[in-house]
Design an enzyme around this catalytic site. Sequence first.
Site, PDB file in Angstrom:
ATOM      1  N   SER A  52       0.962  -1.373  -0.040  1.00 14.66           N
ATOM      2  CA  SER A  52       0.060  -0.178  -0.201  1.00 14.66           C
ATOM      3  C   SER A  52       1.038   1.523  -0.222  1.00 14.66           C
ATOM      4  O   SER A  52       1.863   1.041  -0.919  1.00 14.66           O
ATOM      5  CB  SER A  52      -1.214   0.059   1.081  1.00 14.66           C
ATOM      6  OG  SER A  52      -1.995   0.565   1.350  1.00 14.66           O
ATOM      7  N   GLU A  85     -10.098  -3.125  -5.647  1.00  9.22           N
ATOM      8  CA  GLU A  85      -9.435  -2.405  -5.467  1.00  9.22           C
ATOM      9  C   GLU A  85      -9.351  -1.214  -5.918  1.00  9.22           C
ATOM     10  O   GLU A  85      -9.020  -1.206  -7.148  1.00  9.22           O
ATOM     11  CB  GLU A  85      -8.179  -2.636  -4.452  1.00  9.22           C
ATOM     12  CG  GLU A  85      -6.664  -2.786  -5.402  1.00  9.22           C
ATOM     13  CD  GLU A  85      -5.764  -3.434  -5.004  1.00  9.22           C
ATOM     14  OE1 GLU A  85      -5.365  -2.031  -4.771  1.00  9.22           O
ATOM     15  OE2 GLU A  85      -5.062  -4.349  -4.545  1.00  9.22           O
ATOM     16  N   HIS A 102      -7.139  -5.303  -1.620  1.00 14.45           N
ATOM     17  CA  HIS A 102      -6.921  -4.654  -1.226  1.00 14.45           C
ATOM     18  C   HIS A 102      -6.228  -5.455   0.001  1.00 14.45           C
ATOM     19  O   HIS A 102      -6.291  -5.652   0.650  1.00 14.45           O
ATOM     20  CB  HIS A 102      -6.617  -3.226  -0.628  1.00 14.45           C
ATOM     21  CG  HIS A 102      -5.963  -2.014  -0.947  1.00 14.45           C
ATOM     22  ND1 HIS A 102      -4.871  -1.507  -1.205  1.00 14.45           N
ATOM     23  CD2 HIS A 102      -5.108  -1.758   0.460  1.00 14.45           C
ATOM     24  CE1 HIS A 102      -3.820  -1.387  -0.428  1.00 14.45           C
ATOM     25  NE2 HIS A 102      -3.629  -0.939   0.196  1.00 14.45           N
TER      26      HIS A 102
END
Length: 317
Positions: free
Chosen positions: A144, A238, A268
């Site tokens: 991320s 995502e 995600h």
Amino acid sequence: MADSQLGAITDLLRASPLDMGGDPHTMRIVFDEMIGSHPVPEDVRTMTVELGGVSAIEVTAGGGEVSGAVLYFHGGGYALGSAATSVDLAADIARRSRTTVYTVDYRLAPENPFPAAVDDALAAYRGLLDRGLPAEAITVSGESAGGGLALALLIALKDAGLPQPAAAAVLSPWADLTQSGRSHETKAAVDPALTRQALSTRADDYLTGADPRSPLASPLFADLRGLPPLLIQAGTYEILLDDAVRLAAKAADDDVAATLQTFPGAPHVFQGFSAVLAEGARALDQVGAFLRTHLDRQAAQAGPPLLAETASPTDGS
């Protein structure tokens, strides 16, 4: 079975109390409690260390000799998370790549805005070099925002004239803080974890007025020439899917070896559920193989073996 597993994880994320756009002080507690509810496997060994003045946790897992290192950066929108919350995922990578993973406690926004996180990443990388690890014995990774930070580190290394690591693997990277990817719209209904509004809030806290197109903030807009081979993974459920897809295309356009892997129906950072999710386990298998392959290739080209390390005793981290 796979569809059932993915559905269960998606439902779990939708029901989560974590609001990625919420007050960071409150959400840090929620984030830590969520991660802390998952016990770390018995074969994981950790030790708190300092790399270039930045705190990190050294993680090894499994048995046998390890060689090479992974410098790892946790996710959390540059505002949440810590090295401690990433130990489980870092250990999965350590086990599969047969390396020592150093997960970095970089400074968080809004208290420490951009470029504090990049400065810490660069300092930690220098710290590994100062420990005697050659660049070809180092790889970098992150998930991320941590994936975006791993990429920013590579760009910062190029700017500083420092040697690049052997390879980088980024999981669901947040590579565009302008939120210009089309998947912010096309995947909004199926993403159970992230929203454009939440990411915009975190980006504002991190940037505090800095240009979101800055290459060190949004590596998608950087000149990627000269970077090491990249492995980029994302789920198709995502809103950051386009960050991964466009990053792979930009890397190819800039003559960088890039492998893009997408996982249908996965949310995600689905790799964090590898213990119960087949797609997550398969993705991390590929991360481990990718990093190990490039470390071994660099070692073969260099001649002498990579600096071997033995597992460090736990200090109770």
